[in-house]
Design a protein around this motif. Structure first.
Motif, short mmCIF file in Angstrom:
data_model
loop_
_atom_site.label_atom_id
_atom_site.label_comp_id
_atom_site.label_asym_id
_atom_site.label_seq_id
_atom_site.Cartn_x
_atom_site.Cartn_y
_atom_site.Cartn_z
N LEU A 111 46.75 52.43 48.80
CA LEU A 111 46.03 51.73 50.21
C LEU A 111 44.50 51.08 49.56
O LEU A 111 44.42 49.76 49.66
CB LEU A 111 45.51 52.78 50.78
CG LEU A 111 45.27 52.33 52.57
CD1 LEU A 111 46.18 51.03 53.67
CD2 LEU A 111 44.84 53.25 52.93
N VAL A 112 43.87 51.78 48.47
CA VAL A 112 43.10 50.61 48.08
C VAL A 112 43.22 49.67 47.55
O VAL A 112 42.33 48.83 48.05
CB VAL A 112 42.02 51.53 47.45
CG1 VAL A 112 40.61 51.13 46.93
CG2 VAL A 112 41.36 52.69 47.92
N ALA A 116 42.49 45.59 48.81
CA ALA A 116 41.90 44.84 47.60
C ALA A 116 42.42 43.12 47.21
O ALA A 116 42.07 42.04 47.57
CB ALA A 116 41.85 45.30 46.87
N LEU A 117 44.23 43.53 47.72
CA LEU A 117 45.06 42.96 47.81
C LEU A 117 44.80 41.52 48.23
O LEU A 117 45.52 40.41 48.21
CB LEU A 117 46.39 43.01 47.09
CG LEU A 117 46.83 43.20 45.94
CD1 LEU A 117 48.35 44.34 46.21
CD2 LEU A 117 46.08 42.62 44.66
N ARG A 121 39.88 38.86 47.93
CA ARG A 121 39.16 37.34 47.93
C ARG A 121 37.92 36.69 49.33
O ARG A 121 37.44 36.29 48.53
CB ARG A 121 39.78 36.02 47.55
CG ARG A 121 41.15 36.71 46.52
CD ARG A 121 41.50 35.35 46.26
NE ARG A 121 43.11 36.10 45.55
CZ ARG A 121 43.45 35.40 44.23
NH1 ARG A 121 42.06 35.35 43.62
NH2 ARG A 121 44.65 36.09 43.69
N ARG A 122 38.81 37.52 49.74
CA ARG A 122 36.92 37.21 50.75
C ARG A 122 35.83 38.19 51.58
O ARG A 122 35.12 37.54 51.53
CB ARG A 122 38.34 37.08 52.45
CG ARG A 122 39.52 36.56 52.25
CD ARG A 122 40.11 36.92 53.88
NE ARG A 122 41.62 36.06 53.78
CZ ARG A 122 41.90 36.34 54.63
NH1 ARG A 122 41.62 37.47 55.96
NH2 ARG A 122 43.63 36.06 54.80
N VAL A 123 35.96 38.77 50.52
CA VAL A 123 34.73 40.04 50.29
C VAL A 123 33.83 39.89 50.21
O VAL A 123 32.92 39.38 50.35
CB VAL A 123 35.47 41.00 49.90
CG1 VAL A 123 34.07 42.38 49.96
CG2 VAL A 123 36.04 42.03 50.86
N ALA A 155 45.58 47.02 41.49
CA ALA A 155 44.70 45.66 42.00
C ALA A 155 42.68 45.65 41.11
O ALA A 155 42.53 45.13 41.92
CB ALA A 155 44.00 46.03 42.95
N VAL A 156 42.66 46.19 40.39
CA VAL A 156 41.93 47.01 39.97
C VAL A 156 41.03 45.14 39.33
O VAL A 156 39.71 44.47 39.24
CB VAL A 156 41.43 47.23 38.46
CG1 VAL A 156 42.21 46.72 37.18
CG2 VAL A 156 39.95 47.74 38.32
#
Length: 252
Positions: A111-112, A116-117, A121-123, A155-156
């Motif tokens: 889920l994390v 992230a995926l 990019r918006r965070v 997704a690291v």
């Protein structure tokens, strides 16, 4: 000898996972379920998946080798050292995690990674408008991401780029070379720990690795041409479906 259907599935999962890692991340969403489906216990499957995707990561890093540079004004050496240290801690934590506990934790890790995926990019821009971060923050965050990378790693790479974008607002595409190198660095330590521990299912891991090596190289080449939005949408949808599947598997 003609390979059986399971061998072909593992080869195909490796190719797809390697290509996904090269283009957007999330390759473990393919390889980990494939290994568990082949009968490998979940902790061993996670370790075997890390080893299997490692050659693909190196192939991608080779394609991107010309673009390496400083991250948020910091040279690569201290960032690399923080990543390696975190990768060691994460790999040891995985080896010490009981299988039943990991089965419960795994859906939350997925889920994390999915979040992230979807939003990584918006965070960075959103947080950068509210907070100021410096070199110490970069190294601490990189250490923590190294732990996550050594333990699971889904997704690291996107998490790394979100963190770097938070600090200096660098162009996301320009961060790809550093992303591939540092993800491979965290995996290098994890691979050594897993290999020494004897937890790896080598035959299955090698089948996935063969596919991942080819997929990682081709994914990096194709990734330069495909629209980024299309690649991300497809990756997020697949990751979300795998996350739901593993939640059902763990808690039903």
């Amino acid at each position: 000898m003609v390979p059986d259907v399971q061998d072909l599935i593992l080869l195909g999962a490796g190719a797809l996972g390697g290509a996904m890692n090269a283009m957007a991340g999330g390759g473990s969403f393919v390889t980990l379920p494939a290994l568990i489906g082949a009968g490998v216990p979940s902790v061993a499957a996670n370790a075997s998946s890390t080893i299997a995707l490692y050659p693909g990561g190196l192939a991608s890093a080779w394609v991107y080798r010309g673009g390496l540079g400083r991250i948020a004004g910091v040279s690569m050496r201290p960032v690399l050292a923080a990543t390696l240290a975190g990768g060691l801690v994460g790999a040891l934590l995985l080896l010490w995690t009981p299988g039943l506990l990991f089965d419960r934790v795994l859906p939350w890790l997925l889920l994390v990674a999915t979040l992230a995926l979807a939003f990584g990019r918006r965070v960075g821009p959103a947080l950068r408008a509210r907070f100021q971060a410096g070199v110490a923050t970069l190294l601490i965050v990189q250490f923590l991401l190294g732990i996550y990378g050594g333990y699971f790693g889904g997704a690291v790479g996107l998490m790394m780029m979100a963190a770097w974008n938070l600090i200096d607002g660098a162009d996301v595409k320009a961060l790809n070379p550093a992303r591939t190198l540092l993800v491979s660095a965290a995996n290098t330590i994890a691979v050594l720990c897993f290999a020494i521990s004897g937890i790896v299912h080598w035959r299955a891991a090698l089948l996935v690795a063969v596919g991942a090596a080819a997929g990682g190289y081709l994914g990096a080449v194709v990734g330069k041409r495909l629209p980024a939005a299309l690649v991300q949408l497809a990756t997020v949808l697949f990751a979300a479906s795998m996350t739901v599947t593993f939640f059902l598997r763990a808690y039903r």
